[in-house]
Design a protein around this motif. Sequence first.
Motif, short mmCIF file in Angstrom:
data_model
loop_
_atom_site.label_atom_id
_atom_site.label_comp_id
_atom_site.label_asym_id
_atom_site.label_seq_id
_atom_site.Cartn_x
_atom_site.Cartn_y
_atom_site.Cartn_z
N SER A 138 0.80 -1.23 0.00
CA SER A 138 0.00 0.00 0.00
C SER A 138 0.83 1.28 0.00
O SER A 138 0.28 2.36 -0.18
N GLU A 139 2.13 1.16 0.21
CA GLU A 139 2.99 2.35 0.33
C GLU A 139 2.84 3.32 -0.82
O GLU A 139 2.91 4.53 -0.64
N ASN A 140 2.68 2.82 -2.01
CA ASN A 140 2.64 3.68 -3.20
C ASN A 140 1.22 4.05 -3.62
O ASN A 140 1.04 4.58 -4.71
N LEU A 141 0.24 3.75 -2.78
CA LEU A 141 -1.15 4.00 -3.14
C LEU A 141 -1.78 5.05 -2.23
O LEU A 141 -1.93 4.81 -1.03
N PRO A 142 -2.16 6.18 -2.78
CA PRO A 142 -2.89 7.15 -1.96
C PRO A 142 -4.21 6.54 -1.48
O PRO A 142 -4.75 5.62 -2.11
N GLY A 143 -4.73 7.01 -0.37
CA GLY A 143 -5.92 6.51 0.30
C GLY A 143 -6.95 5.77 -0.53
O GLY A 143 -7.12 4.57 -0.41
N GLY A 144 -7.69 6.47 -1.38
CA GLY A 144 -8.77 5.86 -2.14
C GLY A 144 -8.31 4.90 -3.22
O GLY A 144 -9.07 4.05 -3.66
N ASP A 145 -7.05 5.03 -3.64
CA ASP A 145 -6.54 4.16 -4.69
C ASP A 145 -6.44 2.70 -4.23
O ASP A 145 -6.58 1.79 -5.03
N ARG A 146 -6.20 2.51 -2.93
CA ARG A 146 -6.07 1.15 -2.41
C ARG A 146 -7.38 0.38 -2.62
O ARG A 146 -7.38 -0.72 -3.15
#
Length: 168
Positions: A138-146
């Motif tokens: 999840s490190e490279n994913l902003p909040g809603g992108d996950r």
Amino acid sequence: MADPVEDDFVQDSVQRDQSNEYDEEMTLLVDAVFRLERAVARIGAMRLQPWRMTLSGYAAMRVIERRPNLSLAQLSRRCFVKPQTMTRIVANLSDAGYIKRTVSPGNERAMSLTLTARGRDVLHEMDSEVLKINETLSENLPGGDRARLIGLLHDSAVAVEREIASFE
């Protein structure tokens, strides 16, 4: 510092782009998914090594915890592995004392699988290590992108599973 594995992947991608024999974008997607699957399997094995466990064994235990008394066939379907593979996983979990096999209440010829108290304790110990893998992903994913990525991956898996079913 540059990652040599990443550099090789990018170089391979560039070389494939130059050949242009087939749809490169789609091939790159398959390459990326395969690479991610292998990396997750490797880090899972490393993180779960103290319990001599793989992510497949962990997933089986997680499913058994949520759905006790599943048969071997049901468990293999829910874990997306062949029954032969699940037989090996279940044997290892049973030998370690993490699960108990009993005769199924609904079918005397089928086995029913449940976690032992030790299995529940070990599963909860392993949870923190698996959550670390999730955090890394999840490190490279902003909040809603996950949530969006999870949905897209789920939809893609369903589409591939439908195609698999058409071959069977």
